[in-house]
Structures are given as C-alpha cells and as structure tokens.
Design an enzyme around this catalytic site. Sequence first.
Site, PDB file in Angstrom:
ATOM      1  N   GLU A   1     -78.802 -17.313  43.362  1.00  0.00           N
ATOM      2  CA  GLU A   1     -79.852 -17.714  42.411  1.00  0.00           C
ATOM      3  C   GLU A   1     -79.738 -19.192  42.059  1.00  0.00           C
ATOM      4  O   GLU A   1     -78.673 -19.670  41.683  1.00  0.00           O
ATOM      5  CB  GLU A   1     -79.780 -16.865  41.143  1.00  0.00           C
TER       6      GLU A   1
ATOM      7  N   ASP B   1     -64.650  -6.560  41.860  1.00  0.00           N
ATOM      8  CA  ASP B   1     -65.778  -5.624  41.941  1.00  0.00           C
ATOM      9  C   ASP B   1     -66.814  -5.977  40.877  1.00  0.00           C
ATOM     10  O   ASP B   1     -66.700  -5.562  39.724  1.00  0.00           O
ATOM     11  CB  ASP B   1     -65.263  -4.194  41.740  1.00  0.00           C
TER      12      ASP B   1
ATOM     13  N   LYS C   1     -78.402 -10.368  31.244  1.00  0.00           N
ATOM     14  CA  LYS C   1     -78.495 -10.617  32.683  1.00  0.00           C
ATOM     15  C   LYS C   1     -78.076 -12.054  32.992  1.00  0.00           C
ATOM     16  O   LYS C   1     -77.373 -12.321  33.974  1.00  0.00           O
ATOM     17  CB  LYS C   1     -79.919 -10.364  33.173  1.00  0.00           C
TER      18      LYS C   1
END
Length: 425
Positions: free
Chosen positions: A85, A281, A265
């Site tokens: 992004e 992870d 987010k």
Amino acid sequence: MSKMVKGFSRFTKEEKISWLADNFFQDKEKGKATLHQYLNDDKDLQQLHDEFIENTISNFYVPYAIAPNFIINGKPYAIPMAIEESSVVAAASLTAKFWGERGGFKAEVLSTVKIGQVHFTYSGSKDVLERYFSSVKEELIRSTDEITANMRKRGGGILDIELRDRTQDLPDYYQLHVRFETGDSMGANFINSCLEAIAHAFKKEGIFIVMSILSNYVPECLVKAEVSCKIESFFPEDPELYVRKFIQAVEIAEVEPFRAVTHNKGIMNGIDAVILATGNDFRAVAAGAHAYASKDGRYRSLTHAKIEGGYFKFWIELPLSLGTVGGLTRLHPLAKLSMEILQNPTAKELMQIVAVAGLAQNFAALRALTTTGIQQGHMKMHLMNILNQMEANLHEKELICEEFKGKTVSHSAVAESLHKLRTGH
C-alpha cells in the site's frame, strides 16, 4: 483438459503450470512467462521458498522498504516494512522524524502470557468433574515434561491450568484453559503439542475431547507505546486547535465502530508490514488486535489521546504474540535480514518496535485528516500507480505529475491527459 484434477500435489512445478495454462490462462504463453519471471534464479533459494507451503508455482512479491529515524526508548532504529500500500512507509518515516525531534517513542511490555485451550464436553456432575480435575492437575502438567524441558530452561513453560465451565453458553461444554510463557519464541507448535499431551492425559468416563488448540487472542500478552509533547510544539499554526481536533478524532473512533474499523485498519498497516517483514504471523496478530478492540463488548479504537498538564499524550495498548526464534524468522532470508536491521531484538523488544510502528501510522493518518486532509499525500502515490497501469514512460510521468499538482486525481482525468499528451492535442 478437465478443470478438475487428481494428484495435483504430485505434479512437477512445470506440470502444475502447464495444467493451469491449459485450463485457465487466456494467453497461455504470457501466463507461463509471468510465473517463470518471478521464480528465483537461485535454485537453493527457490527450493526453500517451495518448501514453505504446498503446490508452489511461483513467488508473489511485495515491496520491502525501510522507515528510518525511529527513536524508541532512546535507541535509534530503522524499521523494515513489507507492504504493497502506498503512503504507509512515507507516513511512518515522517512520523519518526516528527517524534524524534520531540524525544522519540517510549514503549514497555506489560505482560507476555499466551493462551491455549482443550475444549471438551462432559454431561456428568460438575462437582465430580471439578474433583477429578483437582486430583489430576499436577499430573496433566507432568505429562508435558518432555515437551517443556527446553522451554523451562529458558524461563518459559506452563504457568497454570484452569477448568472453565461454559455450559451456560453451550450444553455440556467445558475448557481446560492453559496459560503459557514462551520466551523469544512465538510458541504455536510448542503450545499445541503441550495441549495435545494434556488432552491425552485428561481421561475420565464421560469426558469427550473436541479439540486442543492455542488461541490467537492474547489479552495477557500486552505492549504499550506512547509519545508526548508540549501542546505548543504539536503544530506550527494554532496548535491548541489541532490538538483538540486530533483528540476528538480519537474519541470518535472510541464510540463509532464505522470509524473505528478504518482507524484500526490504519494502525494495522504499520503493524502488519513489520510483522510480515520479520517472518511473524500477521494474520494472528490482526485477529488478536481486533478482538482486543472489542473486549468491552463494542469495537473501539486501539489508540488513545489526552491533554495532561499542558502536554499532548498519545498512546496505544494492544496484544502482540511475536517470536524472534523459530519459524520463518530465522529461515526466510529477508526475515533474517530484518532481524539484523532491528539489531536482533528479543521478543519483548520486537513487541515494542511493532507497537511503535502501529502508533506512528495512526498518528500520521490522524494528523493528516485533521489538518491538510488524507488525500494530499496519498494521491501522489495513487497518480503514480495509475501512470504505471497505463505504461507511461519517465518523460510522460514527469509531465503528468507536474500537471496534477494541487489537482484532484482520478483515473479518467489522468487517462485523458495522457491521451492528449500522446496524440499532441
């Protein structure tokens, strides 16, 4: 050929690619060429990648970048980030510089306990079950001695086992709730192996083991990162106004889930990029973070802000279960390099670095939203992505970027300008 296939896992890589090309590619040769283009010329390295997962046919790359100039607890860091992004790395770098001039970030690990559970059903007397559990609890812990031996030498192991009654939520449903300390290891395989040993030892007529598995929700594996500065040094023009707007933006994310999801987010943009770069992870971390954001029964902001004694204070508290040994952290070449760039941190130090990356990302977003607006910086990168999609050359990019300075960027407007440039109109 049929689009259904048997024995696909036993195909060679070339056979897998050929099967895909014959069944799914519109341009077979172009599709094959693309897959081959991203295979590594280093055969040993490609073999390593092939063995990470199953049915490998190529590699999917994301950009690997560095956000420099972070000061965390007085120590300088350059933070590696793997993310596709635009604006994320630039925002992190600008925030690092901003807070570096104001004393840097402070971070601390609050706790490091991880959780695993044995889920089972029992239809008999609860009192009988509780007495049985009490009588075998120490034996359950001893059943893992062989598995925990090395971990115990490093100060880790099983901290406690608790019997939990969940029959109000589901008929006959109980848990063995196990708390672990895993040191510098993320500990997933360790925890799951212990749980399976415990489940095997937990035998009584009427007990039916459903499953044994770690939890990615780790509310007792917490880290906090914060920044603070005098109000007057927050923004050059009318700092009190912009501090108030910033705090209000955080407060909105505290009460409005639609805003909180986007707010968090953005935090995960920074966190996941570092998690991925270090071979941890990121899916487990994201799931645990979002669960923690809902711990009060309502989805809320992971960050908080206030004014105290003439100072603006901004902080984040969230669960992070990370490792610096085992797994891909010491196997993937770039993950190993990331650890070296981060000066080979312990798991606790990595928790602090990752929390800072999330806080920095959120600060950059909120500061932009409450001052110049989020689109100004983001659209510069968006414009470049559009031009790359249209295969613009370097000269065309320079002219179009100059034309769109201070203007709204849209795909259609860029296409029209590029068409005019190319046709001379």
